[in-house]
Structure formats: structure tokens, C-alpha cells
Scaffold this active site. Sequence first.
Site, PDB file in Angstrom:
ATOM      1  N   LYS A  51       0.682  -0.811  -0.058  1.00 14.88           N
ATOM      2  CA  LYS A  51       0.251   0.199  -0.245  1.00 14.88           C
ATOM      3  C   LYS A  51       0.576   1.203  -0.387  1.00 14.88           C
ATOM      4  O   LYS A  51       0.345   2.227  -0.501  1.00 14.88           O
ATOM      5  CB  LYS A  51      -0.982  -0.134   1.301  1.00 14.88           C
ATOM      6  CG  LYS A  51      -2.290  -0.603   1.099  1.00 14.88           C
ATOM      7  CD  LYS A  51      -2.773  -1.019   2.031  1.00 14.88           C
ATOM      8  CE  LYS A  51      -4.245  -2.230   2.311  1.00 14.88           C
ATOM      9  NZ  LYS A  51      -4.456  -2.759   3.330  1.00 14.88           N
ATOM     10  N   GLN A  95      -5.373  -1.603   9.258  1.00 14.96           N
ATOM     11  CA  GLN A  95      -5.241  -3.247   8.804  1.00 14.96           C
ATOM     12  C   GLN A  95      -5.593  -4.177   9.785  1.00 14.96           C
ATOM     13  O   GLN A  95      -5.003  -4.546  10.852  1.00 14.96           O
ATOM     14  CB  GLN A  95      -3.463  -3.279   8.643  1.00 14.96           C
ATOM     15  CG  GLN A  95      -3.283  -4.775   7.365  1.00 14.96           C
ATOM     16  CD  GLN A  95      -4.014  -4.717   6.312  1.00 14.96           C
ATOM     17  OE1 GLN A  95      -3.382  -3.871   5.490  1.00 14.96           O
ATOM     18  NE2 GLN A  95      -4.441  -6.008   5.756  1.00 14.96           N
ATOM     19  N   ASP A 118     -11.687   3.111   3.712  1.00 15.11           N
ATOM     20  CA  ASP A 118     -12.096   1.219   3.613  1.00 15.11           C
ATOM     21  C   ASP A 118     -13.486   1.150   2.787  1.00 15.11           C
ATOM     22  O   ASP A 118     -13.724   0.168   2.602  1.00 15.11           O
ATOM     23  CB  ASP A 118     -11.358   0.483   4.736  1.00 15.11           C
ATOM     24  CG  ASP A 118      -9.956  -0.242   4.460  1.00 15.11           C
ATOM     25  OD1 ASP A 118      -9.893  -0.521   3.083  1.00 15.11           O
ATOM     26  OD2 ASP A 118      -9.399  -0.391   5.622  1.00 15.11           O
TER      27      ASP A 118
END
Length: 281
Positions: A51, A95, A118
Amino acid sequence: MIIDGKAVAQQVRDEVRLAARRLRKDHGVVPGLAVVLVGDDPASRVYVRNKEKACAEVGIRSVEHLLPASVPEHELLDLIARLNGDPAIHGILVQLPLPEHIASARILEAVSPDKDVDGFHPVNQGLLLSGGEGFRPCTPLGVMRMLDSVGCALKGRNAVVVGRSNIVGKPVALMLLERHATVTLCHSRTADLAGEVGRAEVVVAAVGKAHAIRGEWIRPGAVVIDVGINRLPTGKLAGDVEFVAARERASWISPVPGGVGPMTICMLLSNTLLSARRSVA
Ligand code: NDP
């Protein structure tokens, strides 16, 4: 024909890079993404590194916060509160999975919905359900972008989504519905999966079982997007769709690997850019 996820992902990255450059030139704003990683799960580390690399390539500033697996929940909540208040940060990514002593739902809900790139926050899930503006989850966004990349018309078409998870199946179904497809959402208790898939002009498979969708079920000419990522005993990756047989019948089909996989990270970049643009609007 094959839908090349890598090529579509490259197109999205190019768009994000250009738009990020324009945002910096016009408003002096550099999009910022905070990535929070708790513990040292090797797979999560790889995701986080990928990422960061992807951010650097398109002109997004990424800031990594590495916390030990033993971090108390309140410290993680404090960090998220600081990031929520930091004007240089436009997206916050926590995460998953988190260690067991931390309630993942509480952490995800602590992220400001305005920085939830997200798209997992209940506010953003609700906005998707009600057709409001919010952040859409990245993998479903990637699926929609792939369908658009081959000019797949959705209005009035029969679309079948297999899998009803909160991160893939349900949001994909809602996004297809938003685009006026007639949507059927299948799951492990669906009585006649072969029959449902056989009627579909668009199939999105998000099951998590190699070859759960048989090639012979596919309606001739259907567009097939395979979200599944399954590790075979041979070590190879396979999708949820029986690819070799399905490609004989589909008009367009996405492969695994090289299909939806590369799309998820680039839609995260796209959401981070969107958040930065909203901050100057
Ligand atoms: P989940 O395990 O959360 O959900 C799987 C869904 O499939 C469930 O709704 C389940 O039904 C349904 N299902 C399971 N078996 C069957 C069956 N035999 N027939 C019909 N439906 C079935 O998985 P996710 O949604 O998180 O992920 C799905 C796949 O997508 C995985 O392979 C995952 O690795 C991959 N993935 C890929 C991403 C990418 O970037 N490309 C990102 C996210 C996921 P029920 O609800 O009844 O149990």
C-alpha cells in the site's frame, strides 16, 4: 475475452496521479493516508508495504504507524483520535486482523467516517444502503470499475452475486442495484445456485472456495467477475469460478490472479484522493 485487472488498475493509478498533482498545484494539498498496523503478522506487513509503495507512485503521502501486538486498546483509540484530528491525513486504514484483546468493531467505528477510505464504517455502510455520498469499500468499487472498463451495461440486466459478506458480496449487490441491475444475492443456503447463476447476465463470485462456480453454469455471453482468492494444495492461486470452462461461455471474464486482486489497492488510492478533494471543496 479476459478482463485485465492489472491494466485497469494502471489506468486508475494514472488518473489518481494526475488528479493528485492538480490538487497540489491548485490547493497546495497533498493527499495523506495513515496506515495503522498492530503486531507483526507477516501477511499484513506485506499488504502494508504494498500500500505504501502504491501511494508513493501516485503522489499520496503515506504515514505508517506500527504498534506492538500488546498495545492496549485505549492507546490505539488515542492514535485514531489524533489521526481523525490531523488535517494532513485524509484517509485512515487500520490493517485487519487486529489482536484478540482489541475489539475490531470498536476500532473501525472510532475512525471518522470522513476519513474511512476502506468504507467499513457503519455510517458509510448506511450511506451506501440509502444511496448517499460516502466512502464505498475498495474491492466492490474495483469490481464495478472492471465492469465499466469493458462497457458492461447494467441497467435492467440480471446480475447474480454469490457471497453475502459485509466487505464484498453485500456492497457489490447494492452497487449493482444502484446502477439499476436486477440483483440476486446468493449464499451457502441458496437452494439452486446452478439455476440462479445460469440466469445471470452478470456474475460476481465472492465465495472463497476454489471453483465453487462451475463453468457449465455460466449463461453464454455473461460477464463474469471472480473476486475469490484461494490457495490450491499445489500452491497455485485459483478463483471461485472454474475459469477454463467458464471462459468458453462468458463474453468477458476476469482471471485469478491478475483480475480483481490488483484493483483493491488502487481503489484505496482513489478513495484517499476523493477524501483529500472533499477536504478542499
Ligand atoms: P466470506 O467467507 O466472508 O464470505 C463468503 C460468502 O460465500 C458467504 O456469504 C457464504 O455464505 C458464501 N458461500 C460459501 N460457500 C458457498 C457455497 N458453496 N455456495 C454459495 N455461497 C457460498 O468471504 P469474503 O467475502 O471476505 O471473501 C470472498 C472471497 O473473496 C475470498 O476468496 C477472499 O479471499 C476474496 N477476497 C478478495 C479480495 C481482493 O482484493 N481480490 C478482497 C476481499 C476478499 P453464508 O453467508 O451463507 O455463509
